[in-house]
Design a protein around this motif. Structure first.
Motif, PDB file in Angstrom:
ATOM      1  N   PRO A   1       0.818  -1.213   0.000  1.00  0.00           N
ATOM      2  CA  PRO A   1       0.000   0.000   0.000  1.00  0.00           C
ATOM      3  C   PRO A   1       0.853   1.264   0.000  1.00  0.00           C
ATOM      4  CG  PRO A   1      -0.869  -1.570   1.573  1.00  0.00           C
ATOM      5  CD  PRO A   1       0.466  -2.111   1.123  1.00  0.00           C
ATOM      6  N   LEU A   2       0.576   2.133  -0.959  1.00  0.00           N
ATOM      7  CA  LEU A   2       1.334   3.375  -1.109  1.00  0.00           C
ATOM      8  C   LEU A   2       0.509   4.589  -0.733  1.00  0.00           C
ATOM      9  CD1 LEU A   2       3.882   4.855  -2.191  1.00  0.00           C
ATOM     10  CD2 LEU A   2       2.808   4.797  -4.454  1.00  0.00           C
ATOM     11  N   GLN A   3      -0.776   4.569  -1.064  1.00  0.00           N
ATOM     12  CA  GLN A   3      -1.610   5.747  -0.812  1.00  0.00           C
ATOM     13  C   GLN A   3      -3.080   5.346  -0.660  1.00  0.00           C
ATOM     14  OE1 GLN A   3      -2.780   8.860  -3.957  1.00  0.00           O
ATOM     15  NE2 GLN A   3      -1.052   9.841  -2.900  1.00  0.00           N
ATOM     16  N   LEU A   4      -3.714   5.912   0.357  1.00  0.00           N
ATOM     17  CA  LEU A   4      -5.151   5.773   0.561  1.00  0.00           C
ATOM     18  C   LEU A   4      -5.828   6.995  -0.035  1.00  0.00           C
ATOM     19  CD1 LEU A   4      -7.701   4.539   1.947  1.00  0.00           C
ATOM     20  CD2 LEU A   4      -7.057   5.871   3.982  1.00  0.00           C
ATOM     21  N   GLU A   5      -6.796   6.765  -0.880  1.00  0.00           N
ATOM     22  CA  GLU A   5      -7.515   7.866  -1.528  1.00  0.00           C
ATOM     23  C   GLU A   5      -9.003   7.787  -1.199  1.00  0.00           C
ATOM     24  OE1 GLU A   5      -9.241   8.720  -5.912  1.00  0.00           O
ATOM     25  OE2 GLU A   5      -7.050   8.451  -5.861  1.00  0.00           O
ATOM     26  N   GLU A   6      -9.509   8.810  -0.530  1.00  0.00           N
ATOM     27  CA  GLU A   6     -10.949   8.952  -0.315  1.00  0.00           C
ATOM     28  C   GLU A   6     -11.386  10.150  -1.138  1.00  0.00           C
ATOM     29  OE1 GLU A   6     -14.278   9.125   3.236  1.00  0.00           O
ATOM     30  OE2 GLU A   6     -12.308  10.012   3.611  1.00  0.00           O
ATOM     31  N   ARG A   7     -12.331   9.949  -2.036  1.00  0.00           N
ATOM     32  CA  ARG A   7     -12.716  11.006  -2.970  1.00  0.00           C
ATOM     33  C   ARG A   7     -14.231  11.160  -3.012  1.00  0.00           C
ATOM     34  NH1 ARG A   7      -9.947  13.336  -7.380  1.00  0.00           N
ATOM     35  NH2 ARG A   7      -8.268  11.801  -7.133  1.00  0.00           N
ATOM     36  N   PHE A   8     -14.676  12.419  -3.018  1.00  0.00           N
ATOM     37  CA  PHE A   8     -16.085  12.772  -3.182  1.00  0.00           C
ATOM     38  C   PHE A   8     -16.227  13.493  -4.519  1.00  0.00           C
ATOM     39  CE2 PHE A   8     -15.092  12.583   1.301  1.00  0.00           C
ATOM     40  CZ  PHE A   8     -16.117  11.803   1.816  1.00  0.00           C
ATOM     41  N   VAL A   9     -17.222  13.090  -5.302  1.00  0.00           N
ATOM     42  CA  VAL A   9     -17.345  13.561  -6.682  1.00  0.00           C
ATOM     43  C   VAL A   9     -18.726  14.153  -6.929  1.00  0.00           C
ATOM     44  CG1 VAL A   9     -17.333  12.815  -9.105  1.00  0.00           C
ATOM     45  CG2 VAL A   9     -15.655  11.876  -7.499  1.00  0.00           C
TER      46      VAL A   9
END
Length: 235
Positions: free
Chosen positions: A135-143
């Protein structure tokens, strides 16, 4: 098809680093040494070293030589880069785990960030980007659904949210805030952090010509990731 000589040199260097024959911060052969070893021009050797330097695998110091870079991944704060491309530029294997892909009603902070009405429907994704299965990066995104209506139908193991959003709502503007944080238990679980360590958090909002497209939180272990950039000033 014969592999170009500069590509052969690049692969030779990458293989030495991957096998741990060359350690981080270790000096690598000079342009002249590589040119002699591979029977090529100095310009060909320079191209190989330059491309690996641009990819963050090597680092060059004026008057001292070229060295194996530290093994932290690096992203630029001055541009929006696709994380899959960053990993591939380092000759790494990129994969993605999709944890959550859903519609939600926007609470006040999310609604404000996206410029939509409170309780209106927005899309949410939670992904973990991996480099070489780590795991390199956790991405939580709202669109904003009005600008990316097909978001929930995408296969984000095959393309990244950045790639999809860039195709349907081309980026015209972005704003960042960056801070060091201590991850909560959920973040530790998603990032496989067994020993709690500081993480780098980037909060990013992106715009297209039609309005705010997305609001994202990107969290990376401090031991694996760093931000950097290069500025050139005109006289």
């Amino acid at each position: 098809m014969t592999t170009p000589k500069f590509a052969q040199i690049k692969q030779f260097i990458v293989d030495k680093i991957r096998s741990a024959t060359w350690q981080e911060n270790q000096r690598v052969p000079s342009e002249n040494e590589l040119a002699s070893q591979f029977s090529v021009s100095r310009m060909t050797a320079r191209r190989a070293l330059s491309e690996l330097t641009e990819a963050g695998i090597l680092t060059r110091s004026q008057g001292l030589g070229t060295f194996v870079a530290t093994f932290k991944s690096q992203s630029s704060l001055l541009e929006i880069k696709n994380i899959a491309d960053e990993v591939k530029e380092r000759n790494g294997n990129y994969t993605c785990n999709v944890l959550i892909l859903e519609s939600i009603n926007a609470v006040a902070p999310i609604a404000i960030a996206l410029g939509v009405e409170i309780d209106s429907v927005v899309y949410r994704s939670v992904l973990v980007h991996n480099e070489n299965d780590s795991p390199l990066q956790l991405e939580e995104r709202f669109v904003n659904p009005a600008l990316a209506s097909g978001y929930l139908q995408q296969d984000f193991t095959a393309l990244t949210p950045h790639e999809y959003l860039s195709s349907v709502a081309p980026l015209t503007q972005a704003r960042h805030t960056v801070e060091a944080i201590m991850p909560n238990s959920e973040m530790c679980q998603w990032l496989n952090l067994y020993n709690e360590e500081p993480c780098l958090q980037v909060i990013r909002r992106t715009w297209s010509i039609h309005g705010i497209v997305s609001f994202a939180r990107l969290v990376s272990p401090g031991s694996k990731y760093r931000l950097g950039g290069h500025l050139t000033f005109k006289k």
